[in-house]
Scaffold this motif. Structure first.
Motif, PDB file in Angstrom:
ATOM      1  N   SER A   1       0.784  -1.287  -0.041  1.00 19.72           N
ATOM      2  CA  SER A   1       0.048  -0.023  -0.007  1.00 19.72           C
ATOM      3  C   SER A   1       0.880   1.475   0.274  1.00 19.72           C
ATOM      4  O   SER A   1       1.977   1.257   0.463  1.00 19.72           O
ATOM      5  CB  SER A   1      -0.965   0.134   1.165  1.00 19.72           C
ATOM      6  OG  SER A   1      -1.817  -1.193   1.088  1.00 19.72           O
ATOM      7  N   MET A   2       0.469   2.138  -0.507  1.00 20.02           N
ATOM      8  CA  MET A   2       1.207   3.488  -0.630  1.00 20.02           C
ATOM      9  C   MET A   2       0.256   4.654  -0.873  1.00 20.02           C
ATOM     10  O   MET A   2      -0.957   4.558  -1.462  1.00 20.02           O
ATOM     11  CB  MET A   2       2.052   3.326  -1.944  1.00 20.02           C
ATOM     12  CG  MET A   2       1.439   3.032  -3.460  1.00 20.02           C
ATOM     13  SD  MET A   2       2.640   3.105  -4.826  1.00 20.02           S
ATOM     14  CE  MET A   2       3.020   1.318  -4.436  1.00 20.02           C
ATOM     15  N   ILE A   3       0.990   5.684  -0.476  1.00 22.71           N
ATOM     16  CA  ILE A   3       0.209   7.152  -0.666  1.00 22.71           C
ATOM     17  C   ILE A   3       1.003   7.929  -1.859  1.00 22.71           C
ATOM     18  O   ILE A   3       2.261   8.209  -1.515  1.00 22.71           O
ATOM     19  CB  ILE A   3       0.072   7.890   0.586  1.00 22.71           C
ATOM     20  CG1 ILE A   3      -0.758   7.220   1.536  1.00 22.71           C
ATOM     21  CG2 ILE A   3      -0.503   9.327   0.266  1.00 22.71           C
ATOM     22  CD1 ILE A   3      -2.209   6.798   1.138  1.00 22.71           C
TER      23      ILE A   3
ATOM     24  N   ILE B   1      -3.783   2.219  -2.813  1.00 19.59           N
ATOM     25  CA  ILE B   1      -2.894   3.350  -3.395  1.00 19.59           C
ATOM     26  C   ILE B   1      -3.826   4.426  -3.375  1.00 19.59           C
ATOM     27  O   ILE B   1      -4.904   4.841  -4.061  1.00 19.59           O
ATOM     28  CB  ILE B   1      -2.629   3.031  -4.837  1.00 19.59           C
ATOM     29  CG1 ILE B   1      -1.668   1.640  -4.966  1.00 19.59           C
ATOM     30  CG2 ILE B   1      -1.684   4.224  -5.287  1.00 19.59           C
ATOM     31  CD1 ILE B   1      -1.206   1.331  -6.162  1.00 19.59           C
ATOM     32  N   GLY B   2      -3.425   5.495  -2.556  1.00 18.70           N
ATOM     33  CA  GLY B   2      -4.154   6.745  -2.544  1.00 18.70           C
ATOM     34  C   GLY B   2      -3.457   7.843  -3.256  1.00 18.70           C
ATOM     35  O   GLY B   2      -2.219   8.014  -3.232  1.00 18.70           O
ATOM     36  N   ALA B   3      -4.113   8.657  -3.816  1.00 16.67           N
ATOM     37  CA  ALA B   3      -3.457   9.643  -4.401  1.00 16.67           C
ATOM     38  C   ALA B   3      -4.029  11.284  -3.773  1.00 16.67           C
ATOM     39  O   ALA B   3      -5.296  11.328  -3.335  1.00 16.67           O
ATOM     40  CB  ALA B   3      -3.786   9.930  -6.111  1.00 16.67           C
ATOM     41  N   THR B   4      -2.964  12.102  -3.494  1.00 18.23           N
ATOM     42  CA  THR B   4      -3.616  13.387  -2.886  1.00 18.23           C
ATOM     43  C   THR B   4      -2.409  14.518  -3.016  1.00 18.23           C
ATOM     44  O   THR B   4      -1.353  14.281  -3.438  1.00 18.23           O
ATOM     45  CB  THR B   4      -3.390  12.895  -1.195  1.00 18.23           C
ATOM     46  OG1 THR B   4      -3.800  14.416  -0.750  1.00 18.23           O
ATOM     47  CG2 THR B   4      -2.058  12.683  -0.938  1.00 18.23           C
TER      48      THR B   4
ATOM     49  N   SER C   1       0.233   4.637   8.832  1.00 19.54           N
ATOM     50  CA  SER C   1       1.303   3.534   9.037  1.00 19.54           C
ATOM     51  C   SER C   1       1.183   2.298   8.225  1.00 19.54           C
ATOM     52  O   SER C   1       2.164   1.612   8.445  1.00 19.54           O
ATOM     53  CB  SER C   1       0.795   3.302  10.618  1.00 19.54           C
ATOM     54  OG  SER C   1      -0.031   2.503  10.694  1.00 19.54           O
ATOM     55  N   ARG C   2       0.030   2.117   7.513  1.00 12.79           N
ATOM     56  CA  ARG C   2       0.076   0.859   6.992  1.00 12.79           C
ATOM     57  C   ARG C   2       0.482   1.078   5.026  1.00 12.79           C
ATOM     58  O   ARG C   2       0.332   0.182   4.541  1.00 12.79           O
ATOM     59  CB  ARG C   2      -1.160   0.242   6.816  1.00 12.79           C
ATOM     60  CG  ARG C   2      -1.536  -0.299   8.303  1.00 12.79           C
ATOM     61  CD  ARG C   2      -3.028  -0.308   8.642  1.00 12.79           C
ATOM     62  NE  ARG C   2      -3.236  -1.181   9.825  1.00 12.79           N
ATOM     63  CZ  ARG C   2      -3.154  -0.510  10.967  1.00 12.79           C
ATOM     64  NH1 ARG C   2      -2.970   0.988  10.986  1.00 12.79           N
ATOM     65  NH2 ARG C   2      -3.556  -1.210  12.152  1.00 12.79           N
ATOM     66  N   ALA C   3       0.899   2.206   4.923  1.00  9.84           N
ATOM     67  CA  ALA C   3       1.058   2.566   3.837  1.00  9.84           C
ATOM     68  C   ALA C   3       2.288   3.371   3.523  1.00  9.84           C
ATOM     69  O   ALA C   3       2.753   4.120   4.559  1.00  9.84           O
ATOM     70  CB  ALA C   3      -0.016   3.462   2.990  1.00  9.84           C
ATOM     71  N   GLN C   4       3.300   3.488   2.501  1.00 14.69           N
ATOM     72  CA  GLN C   4       4.417   3.838   2.197  1.00 14.69           C
ATOM     73  C   GLN C   4       4.062   5.326   1.525  1.00 14.69           C
ATOM     74  O   GLN C   4       3.545   5.113   0.468  1.00 14.69           O
ATOM     75  CB  GLN C   4       5.426   3.246   1.408  1.00 14.69           C
ATOM     76  CG  GLN C   4       6.512   3.800   0.990  1.00 14.69           C
ATOM     77  CD  GLN C   4       7.709   4.069   2.207  1.00 14.69           C
ATOM     78  OE1 GLN C   4       7.846   3.136   3.254  1.00 14.69           O
ATOM     79  NE2 GLN C   4       8.260   5.240   2.141  1.00 14.69           N
TER      80      GLN C   4
END
Length: 451
Positions: free
Chosen positions: A49-51, A135-138, A152-155
């Motif tokens: 998972s990633m941001i 995968i979140g985009a912001t 905490s669960r995403a890079q």
């Protein structure tokens, strides 16, 4: 018979040229270059998972789509602008179905910062269990906009605006693949890149706008003049409430503090050009005058206040000149944070200290009873004293040592202030030496010394 398929919409140029493989992505070399984090992650095929955090038009959605290909997973996309908990649950049911078939699910949430806490919490159990790889985009700082548990669960990967060279590479690809019939002068390319402002999507949209305008005008060679007339000049990218905004105001403040008028003027102009509220900027200038200049040059505060009033009277654009000249003056003025530091020290002391009584000689005595109680008794009126100063007098609560919070800086007017303070301290010491034996001195601290 009419052709039922004649009006099939053509995808925008930005969508038509969206990279299909990782090597087609332009920019983000700090993440996608050989041996860099995202390339290694994609090459490994191990999903995590990633941001993706960055400004608009830098490839966040593209990388999310390519991740499904790299991680051999099904791709589900949600927009936090429109989706709610119901949509999240529907996506999780679909992901559960894929999981039962032995297939991985990549859940892409665009504008993830738009999800409220409850909506972000709804994602947690599915991310934690591995049902989906998020995968979140912001465009907003994840530290403030994404729940700590989810974060905490995403890079977090920070994406950057495209450089002029990268935008030029993008335009070359677009012309070669789609618009080869058009020719552009170098000045026209420079104009287009300037308008794009580091945003690949905007760059391609502007190119498409030029293509339409060229077709309407019946021309195939475009120069800078044509571009200026054909393009809709949008305001530059400016985040009025996010990190971009506060980064620029920080740069403005630090340029003033660093006594660099050109840099200060640049950041002020950048913010005005981007749509920052001039009233906000005028308030910040007043703050800079107090915090970083203070009594080293009291005219700075006067000029900052007058610039704010001038803007109130004139508005934009005339009033912006007053702000610009105030910024220049603040930048070149003598600097001192002695007053600011003294106030912070006093505030910190009072916050943790006990409530000390006002000494009797300093108390107000408007009634006979108060006078009988000794209020104001033995108070020395400085105007009746030599030098207009009651040497040796104390104005602090009984038992409180001299704190020495205010220490004038050796710059500007504070040089003279320091001399005055030192002279007054000398008079205090002389008065105390002359005091008859047995008289108590409520001051416990060391005499003031100017550093």
């Amino acid at each position: 018979m009419p052709d039922l398929f004649a009006d099939i919409p053509v995808p925008p140029l930005a969508e038509a040229l969206r990279p299909k493989v990782l090597d087609e992505v332009i920019g983000q070399s700090h993440l996608l270059g050989e041996g860099k984090p995202l390339r290694l992650a994609f090459q490994s095929g191990q999903a995590h998972s990633m941001i993706l955090w960055g400004p608009p038009g830098v490839g966040k959605t593209t990388l999310a789509r390519l991740s499904a290909q790299a991680f051999a997973g099904e791709f589900i996309a949600l927009s936090a602008v429109f989706a709610g908990v119901k949509d999240i649950r529907a996506a999780m049911e679909q992901a559960e179905h894929y999981q039962s078939l032995g297939r991985r699910t990549i859940l892409f949430v665009d504008e993830i910062h738009r999800f409220n806490k409850a909506q972000q919490d709804a994602l947690l159990p599915y991310v934690e269990s591995g049902r989906v790889t998020l995968i979140g985009a912001t465009t907003e700082n994840p530290s403030f906009e994404v729940n700590a548990a989810l974060l905490s669960r995403a890079q977090v990967y920070v994406l950057q605006s495209l450089t002029d060279a990268e935008l030029r590479q993008l335009l070359t690809r677009a012309r070669d693949q789609v618009l080869s019939h058009l020719q552009f002068d170098e000045a026209a390319i420079d104009t287009l890149i300037g308008y794009a402002d580091g945003d690949a999507r905007r760059c391609l949209n502007l190119l498409e706008q030029c293509h339409v305008a060229a077709g309407a005008a019946g021309v195939t060679r475009l120069d800078a003049g044509f571009m200026e007339n054909a393009l809709t000049l949008n305001s530059r990218r400016f985040d009025r409430g996010g990190d971009g905004f506060y980064d620029q105001i920080s740069a403005l403040h630090k340029s003033v503090r660093g006594s660099n008028p050109d840099a200060a003027l640049y950041w002020l102009t950048r913010m005005l050009d981007g749509g920052a509220d001039p009233h906000y900027l005028s308030r910040r200038l007043v703050r800079m005058a107090w915090e970083d200049i203070g009594l080293a040059d009291p005219r700075a505060l006067q000029i900052a206040n007058e610039a704010a009033m001038a803007y109130e009277r004139l508005g934009s654009p005339e009033g912006e000149l007053a702000l610009a000249q105030a910024v220049i003056y603040l930048a070149i003025a003598a600097k001192s944070n002695a007053g600011y530091t003294a106030y912070k020290a006093a505030r910190a002391f009072v916050k943790q200290d006990k409530s000390r009584e006002v000494p009797r000689h300093l108390r107000n005595a408007p009634t006979r009873l108060m006078k009988d109680l000794g209020h104001g008794q033995a108070y020395r009126y400085p105007h009746d004293e030599p030098h207009g100063y009651a040497a040796g007098e104390t104005y602090l609560p009984d038992g409180m040592a001299e704190p020495h919070w205010y220490r004038p800086a050796p710059r500007g007017l504070e040089i003279k202030i320091a001399e005055k303070v030192a002279r007054l301290k000398q008079l205090d010491e002389e008065a105390r030496r002359r005091r008859p034996a047995g008289d108590s001195d409520p001051l416990d601290g060391e005499p003031f010394s100017h550093e």
